[in-house]
Design a protein around this motif. Structure first.
Motif, mmCIF file in Angstrom:
data_model
loop_
_atom_site.group_PDB
_atom_site.id
_atom_site.type_symbol
_atom_site.label_atom_id
_atom_site.label_comp_id
_atom_site.label_asym_id
_atom_site.label_seq_id
_atom_site.Cartn_x
_atom_site.Cartn_y
_atom_site.Cartn_z
ATOM 1 N N LEU A 186 0.840 -0.884 -0.211
ATOM 2 C CA LEU A 186 -0.092 0.052 0.209
ATOM 3 C C LEU A 186 0.402 1.706 0.107
ATOM 4 O O LEU A 186 0.296 2.454 -0.710
ATOM 5 C CB LEU A 186 -0.824 0.161 0.926
ATOM 6 C CG LEU A 186 -2.150 -0.818 1.213
ATOM 7 C CD1 LEU A 186 -2.595 -1.171 2.617
ATOM 8 C CD2 LEU A 186 -2.748 -0.713 0.206
ATOM 9 N N GLN B 137 3.694 1.852 -1.674
ATOM 10 C CA GLN B 137 3.503 2.419 -3.420
ATOM 11 C C GLN B 137 2.512 2.625 -4.209
ATOM 12 O O GLN B 137 3.124 3.656 -5.438
ATOM 13 C CB GLN B 137 4.221 0.285 -4.055
ATOM 14 C CG GLN B 137 4.866 0.446 -3.283
ATOM 15 C CD GLN B 137 4.885 -1.491 -4.042
ATOM 16 O OE1 GLN B 137 3.759 -2.475 -4.616
ATOM 17 N NE2 GLN B 137 6.166 -2.437 -3.527
ATOM 18 N N LEU B 138 1.558 2.972 -3.076
ATOM 19 C CA LEU B 138 0.478 4.096 -3.876
ATOM 20 C C LEU B 138 0.779 4.914 -4.353
ATOM 21 O O LEU B 138 0.610 6.499 -4.067
ATOM 22 C CB LEU B 138 -0.673 3.208 -3.301
ATOM 23 C CG LEU B 138 -1.913 2.397 -3.857
ATOM 24 C CD1 LEU B 138 -2.707 2.065 -2.564
ATOM 25 C CD2 LEU B 138 -1.982 2.199 -5.031
ATOM 26 N N THR B 139 1.968 5.830 -3.215
ATOM 27 C CA THR B 139 2.395 6.696 -2.368
ATOM 28 C C THR B 139 3.230 7.381 -3.435
ATOM 29 O O THR B 139 3.698 8.434 -4.121
ATOM 30 C CB THR B 139 3.312 7.300 -0.948
ATOM 31 O OG1 THR B 139 4.366 6.812 -1.677
ATOM 32 C CG2 THR B 139 2.057 6.782 0.575
ATOM 33 N N THR C 219 5.669 -0.607 -7.833
ATOM 34 C CA THR C 219 4.542 -0.573 -7.950
ATOM 35 C C THR C 219 3.867 -1.316 -7.710
ATOM 36 O O THR C 219 3.458 -2.021 -7.537
ATOM 37 C CB THR C 219 4.402 -0.362 -9.711
ATOM 38 O OG1 THR C 219 5.213 -1.226 -9.976
ATOM 39 C CG2 THR C 219 5.186 0.796 -10.480
ATOM 40 N N PHE C 220 1.883 -0.508 -7.100
ATOM 41 C CA PHE C 220 1.258 -1.301 -6.723
ATOM 42 C C PHE C 220 0.757 -2.022 -7.495
ATOM 43 O O PHE C 220 0.627 -1.608 -8.442
ATOM 44 C CB PHE C 220 0.499 -0.329 -6.022
ATOM 45 C CG PHE C 220 -1.013 -0.951 -5.813
ATOM 46 C CD1 PHE C 220 -0.778 -1.516 -4.028
ATOM 47 C CD2 PHE C 220 -2.141 -1.164 -6.022
ATOM 48 C CE1 PHE C 220 -1.850 -2.306 -3.929
ATOM 49 C CE2 PHE C 220 -3.274 -1.967 -5.695
ATOM 50 C CZ PHE C 220 -3.577 -2.044 -4.274
#
Length: 128
Positions: free
Chosen positions: A78, A80-82, A102-103
């Motif tokens: 999660l 990775q969403l940033t 990457t997500f």
């Protein structure tokens, strides 16, 4: 004294399992390639986290350790969403290996598979 000795025995096995999971992850990537290697690597990532959790807290029950390992894996995914892990991965191989880039939603399922596999192996080892 026996309890302390037992915890150190568990930690030794957890350390060996951690090394084995890293070797398995690198081996899978080298031999298989493609999506099979990626998702096996995801599961093994969580197995590694499981072994590290047990190394730090050898008294944890297998399903509790599995919940921690899966939760940590999900937190990294999660994160990775940033976009922060992607930026870090461009500059550091270690960051790419630890945080990914990457997500990918299917990764969440494979983390659960890795946590469950590790818990089942741990339960089997405890029973033996």
């Amino acid at each position: 004294m026996d309890d302390l000795r037992g915890r150190w025995a568990v930690r030794g096995l957890a350390a060996a399992a951690a090394a084995l999971s890293v070797a398995a992850g690198l081996g899978v990537r080298a031999v298989l390639g493609g999506e099979a290697a990626k998702y096996a690597g995801d599961a093994l990532y969580t197995v590694l986290l499981y072994t590290l959790v047990v190394l730090l807290a050898p008294r944890l029950r297998p399903w509790t350790a599995a919940a921690w390992a899966a939760g940590l894996s999900w937190a990294v995914e999660l994160f990775q969403l940033t976009g922060v892990p992607d930026d870090l991965a461009r500059h550091s191989t270690l960051a790419r290996l630890v945080l990914g880039s990457t997500f990918n939603p299917p990764d969440l399922l494979w983390y659960l598979a890795g946590a469950a596999s590790a818990a089942l192996a741990h339960r089997g080892a405890r029973a033996a």
